[in-house]
Motif scaffolding. Structure first.
Motif, PDB file in Angstrom:
ATOM      1  N   SER A 135      38.567  37.845  41.951  1.00 34.89           N
ATOM      2  CA  SER A 135      39.135  38.403  43.184  1.00 34.89           C
ATOM      3  C   SER A 135      38.532  39.767  43.505  1.00 34.89           C
ATOM      4  CB  SER A 135      40.658  38.529  43.064  1.00 34.89           C
ATOM      5  OG  SER A 135      41.017  39.572  42.173  1.00 34.89           O
ATOM      6  N   GLN A 136      37.937  40.393  42.493  1.00 34.03           N
ATOM      7  CA  GLN A 136      37.286  41.692  42.673  1.00 34.03           C
ATOM      8  C   GLN A 136      35.769  41.546  42.849  1.00 34.03           C
ATOM      9  OE1 GLN A 136      38.964  44.640  42.820  1.00 34.03           O
ATOM     10  NE2 GLN A 136      40.889  43.508  42.596  1.00 34.03           N
ATOM     11  N   ASP A 137      35.312  40.292  43.096  1.00 33.95           N
ATOM     12  CA  ASP A 137      33.882  40.012  43.247  1.00 33.95           C
ATOM     13  C   ASP A 137      33.072  40.481  42.035  1.00 33.95           C
ATOM     14  OD1 ASP A 137      34.094  38.806  45.778  1.00 33.95           O
ATOM     15  OD2 ASP A 137      34.138  40.764  46.752  1.00 33.95           O
ATOM     16  N   PHE A 138      33.629  40.266  40.867  1.00 29.29           N
ATOM     17  CA  PHE A 138      32.960  40.671  39.628  1.00 29.29           C
ATOM     18  C   PHE A 138      31.725  39.808  39.412  1.00 29.29           C
ATOM     19  CE2 PHE A 138      32.500  41.028  34.978  1.00 29.29           C
ATOM     20  CZ  PHE A 138      32.610  42.404  34.817  1.00 29.29           C
ATOM     21  N   PRO A 139      30.588  40.399  39.054  1.00 31.61           N
ATOM     22  CA  PRO A 139      29.349  39.631  38.876  1.00 31.61           C
ATOM     23  C   PRO A 139      29.456  38.625  37.728  1.00 31.61           C
ATOM     24  CG  PRO A 139      29.072  41.892  38.107  1.00 31.61           C
ATOM     25  CD  PRO A 139      30.375  41.847  38.835  1.00 31.61           C
ATOM     26  N   THR A 140      28.802  37.490  37.896  1.00 35.27           N
ATOM     27  CA  THR A 140      28.903  36.407  36.905  1.00 35.27           C
ATOM     28  C   THR A 140      27.610  36.195  36.123  1.00 35.27           C
ATOM     29  OG1 THR A 140      28.349  34.810  38.636  1.00 35.27           O
ATOM     30  CG2 THR A 140      30.687  35.178  38.201  1.00 35.27           C
ATOM     31  N   TYR A 141      26.813  37.246  35.998  1.00 36.67           N
ATOM     32  CA  TYR A 141      25.596  37.145  35.191  1.00 36.67           C
ATOM     33  C   TYR A 141      25.843  37.763  33.811  1.00 36.67           C
ATOM     34  CZ  TYR A 141      24.910  42.163  36.076  1.00 36.67           C
ATOM     35  OH  TYR A 141      25.068  43.525  36.133  1.00 36.67           O
ATOM     36  N   TRP A 155      29.849  29.379  37.829  1.00 32.75           N
ATOM     37  CA  TRP A 155      31.154  28.939  37.317  1.00 32.75           C
ATOM     38  C   TRP A 155      31.184  28.908  35.792  1.00 32.75           C
ATOM     39  CZ3 TRP A 155      31.060  24.777  34.109  1.00 32.75           C
ATOM     40  CH2 TRP A 155      29.951  23.925  34.199  1.00 32.75           C
ATOM     41  N   GLY A 156      30.006  28.860  35.173  1.00 33.87           N
ATOM     42  CA  GLY A 156      29.947  28.868  33.713  1.00 33.87           C
ATOM     43  C   GLY A 156      30.450  30.165  33.112  1.00 33.87           C
ATOM     44  N   TYR A 157      30.517  31.209  33.960  1.00 31.02           N
ATOM     45  CA  TYR A 157      31.009  32.496  33.468  1.00 31.02           C
ATOM     46  C   TYR A 157      32.491  32.405  33.096  1.00 31.02           C
ATOM     47  CZ  TYR A 157      31.188  37.585  33.023  1.00 31.02           C
ATOM     48  OH  TYR A 157      31.321  38.869  32.534  1.00 31.02           O
ATOM     49  N   ALA A 158      33.205  31.541  33.779  1.00 33.59           N
ATOM     50  CA  ALA A 158      34.624  31.341  33.453  1.00 33.59           C
ATOM     51  C   ALA A 158      34.768  30.820  32.030  1.00 33.59           C
ATOM     52  CB  ALA A 158      35.263  30.365  34.440  1.00 33.59           C
ATOM     53  N   ILE A 159      33.908  29.885  31.671  1.00 30.25           N
ATOM     54  CA  ILE A 159      33.932  29.321  30.314  1.00 30.25           C
ATOM     55  C   ILE A 159      33.615  30.410  29.291  1.00 30.25           C
ATOM     56  CG2 ILE A 159      32.849  27.644  28.761  1.00 30.25           C
ATOM     57  CD1 ILE A 159      32.318  25.904  31.233  1.00 30.25           C
ATOM     58  N   LEU A 160      32.634  31.253  29.622  1.00 26.65           N
ATOM     59  CA  LEU A 160      32.260  32.332  28.714  1.00 26.65           C
ATOM     60  C   LEU A 160      33.431  33.296  28.494  1.00 26.65           C
ATOM     61  CD1 LEU A 160      30.095  33.865  27.071  1.00 26.65           C
ATOM     62  CD2 LEU A 160      29.550  35.113  29.178  1.00 26.65           C
ATOM     63  N   ILE A 161      34.103  33.679  29.560  1.00 30.59           N
ATOM     64  CA  ILE A 161      35.227  34.603  29.456  1.00 30.59           C
ATOM     65  C   ILE A 161      36.328  34.024  28.574  1.00 30.59           C
ATOM     66  CG2 ILE A 161      37.196  35.521  30.759  1.00 30.59           C
ATOM     67  CD1 ILE A 161      35.314  36.373  32.909  1.00 30.59           C
ATOM     68  N   ILE A 162      36.665  32.773  28.830  1.00 27.89           N
ATOM     69  CA  ILE A 162      37.727  32.126  28.049  1.00 27.89           C
ATOM     70  C   ILE A 162      37.328  32.057  26.571  1.00 27.89           C
ATOM     71  CG2 ILE A 162      38.932  29.933  27.675  1.00 27.89           C
ATOM     72  CD1 ILE A 162      38.641  29.558  30.793  1.00 27.89           C
ATOM     73  N   PHE A 163      36.079  31.687  26.327  1.00 25.07           N
ATOM     74  CA  PHE A 163      35.583  31.599  24.947  1.00 25.07           C
ATOM     75  C   PHE A 163      35.627  32.970  24.273  1.00 25.07           C
ATOM     76  CE2 PHE A 163      32.070  31.938  21.895  1.00 25.07           C
ATOM     77  CZ  PHE A 163      32.400  30.902  21.021  1.00 25.07           C
ATOM     78  N   MET A 164      35.246  34.010  24.992  1.00 23.15           N
ATOM     79  CA  MET A 164      35.214  35.342  24.413  1.00 23.15           C
ATOM     80  C   MET A 164      36.612  35.856  24.082  1.00 23.15           C
ATOM     81  SD  MET A 164      32.212  37.333  26.557  1.00 23.15           S
ATOM     82  CE  MET A 164      32.525  38.886  25.694  1.00 23.15           C
ATOM     83  N   ALA A 248      34.036  44.325  26.527  1.00 20.95           N
ATOM     84  CA  ALA A 248      32.650  43.846  26.596  1.00 20.95           C
ATOM     85  C   ALA A 248      32.372  43.154  27.926  1.00 20.95           C
ATOM     86  CB  ALA A 248      32.367  42.901  25.434  1.00 20.95           C
ATOM     87  N   ILE A 249      33.343  42.406  28.415  1.00 20.01           N
ATOM     88  CA  ILE A 249      33.184  41.703  29.692  1.00 20.01           C
ATOM     89  C   ILE A 249      33.106  42.698  30.846  1.00 20.01           C
ATOM     90  CG2 ILE A 249      34.327  40.158  31.335  1.00 20.01           C
ATOM     91  CD1 ILE A 249      35.521  38.733  28.787  1.00 20.01           C
ATOM     92  N   LEU A 250      34.071  43.606  30.918  1.00 21.73           N
ATOM     93  CA  LEU A 250      34.123  44.561  32.025  1.00 21.73           C
ATOM     94  C   LEU A 250      32.921  45.505  32.023  1.00 21.73           C
ATOM     95  CD1 LEU A 250      37.931  45.422  31.958  1.00 21.73           C
ATOM     96  CD2 LEU A 250      36.720  44.195  33.763  1.00 21.73           C
ATOM     97  N   ALA A 251      32.392  45.789  30.836  1.00 17.95           N
ATOM     98  CA  ALA A 251      31.232  46.685  30.741  1.00 17.95           C
ATOM     99  C   ALA A 251      29.915  45.933  30.912  1.00 17.95           C
ATOM    100  CB  ALA A 251      31.244  47.396  29.391  1.00 17.95           C
TER     101      ALA A 251
END
Length: 328
Positions: A135-141, A155-164, A248-251
């Motif tokens: 919702s904050q247009d956070f980059p997904t790279y 959309w794979g970034y969602a999987i990465l976040i959940i895994f992390m 780590a994600i936010l940074a």
């Protein structure tokens, strides 16, 4: 951001934890919130039975109070969404851990929440975290540390976040097995992220949160170092694991988490290797997993295991800082 702000943040969090602990520890003892030691664990740990647990409540409270005070001053009275997100993850996973501890120590069910119940709670919070980010247009790279190479995940970034979030919370939880082990290694890892985010990011929110965690953990270590007077329990370990992943994600240092959190990775791998080996061959690679128990059973003293892991954690943290700062 002025380094004085970070030092004040660290000091406030340290003092809050140190001042809270002499009040909370006797309170937890009176409530009989004592640790139950698993029978299959090292026999030397049986003497720790009854040591107050759920000390993670003090850690989480200290982090929240310090972060909101210093975050407000940093933002001239307003607190940014990154701070609120970090607090949300810390509290959310801390509540899961609190429920787990409560079931263990009050209801006397030594295994606490079932793995399925824990996983559902962890996934829900991870999903909410991801949707708020989007919702904050956070980059997904993701970016390779020390380089300018980026990979867009979509959309794979969602999987990465959940895994992390789920993976880190459980990895850090596995590391919490000896007096002072997790408090020390986590303080080192959060300190590394605090240094990096202070040095590399224009916004000081993440650095303030990271140093608040370091201060709270150092204050907790005063009472958790061997022989421990209190344990943090899952209340602290699950919250800390998810919080360092969120940082780590936010940074945008997702990959760097594997390096800076190398101790947590090794501990988790030791469990995976042990399970796979035993199920496929019937033999154990280690005398006991996670790895810190193996060294205990080899004959190392608890304090030797802990200080060795602290040193290795420092090396991982230094390597992470070197890669991100000097190679980029």
């Amino acid at each position: 951001m002025n380094i004085t702000v970070l030092l004040i943040t660290l000091a406030i969090a340290f003092l809050i934890t140190v001042l809270l602990s002499p009040i909370m520890i006797p309170f937890l003892r009176r409530l009989k919130f004592g640790q139950s030691i698993r029978e299959e664990g090292p026999k030397s740990h049986m003497k720790k039975t009854g040591t107050p647990t759920m000390g993670g409540v003090m850690i989480v409270a200290s982090i929240i109070i310090t972060t909101l005070i210093m975050g407000s001053k940093l933002g001239n009275g307003s607190i940014g969404y990154e701070t609120w997100l970090l607090v949300f993850v810390l509290v959310g996973y801390g509540l899961i851990g609190f429920l787990d501890d409560f079931i263990k120590v009050v209801l006397k069910r030594n295994l606490g929440l079932t793995s399925k119940q824990k996983m559902v709670g962890q996934l829900i919070i991870a999903f909410i975290f991801y949707f708020i980010l989007r919702s904050q247009d956070f980059p997904t790279y993701i970016q390779i540390p020390g380089t300018s190479v980026q990979f867009e995940l979509g959309w794979g970034y969602a999987i990465l976040i959940i895994f992390m979030l789920v993976g880190a919370s459980n990895a850090v939880n596995l590391t919490d097995g000896l007096d002072g082990l997790l408090a020390g290694t986590a303080a080192i890892a959060f300190g590394a992220f605090g240094i990096l985010t202070w040095y590399l990011l224009p916004n000081g929110e993440i650095a303030v949160f990271s140093l608040a965690v370091v201060g709270a953990l150092l204050g907790f270590l005063v009472f958790n170092a061997h022989p421990a007077k209190v344990f943090m329990g899952d209340t602290g370990s699950l919250a800390l694991g998810a919080a360092i992943a969120a940082i780590a994600i936010l940074a945008k240092m997702e990959i760097l988490l594997v390096i800076i959190g190398g101790i947590f990775v090794i501990e988790t791998l030791s469990v995976i290797i042990q399970v796979i080996s035993f199920k496929t061959t019937g033999k154990r690679v280690f005398k006991m997993s996670p790895l810190h128990h193996h060294y205990e059973l080899v004959g190392w003293s608890e304090w030797r295991v802990v200080t060795t892991f602290w040193l290795i954690g420092l090396l991982f943290a230094a390597l992470g800082i070197y890669i991100e700062v000097w190679l980029s």
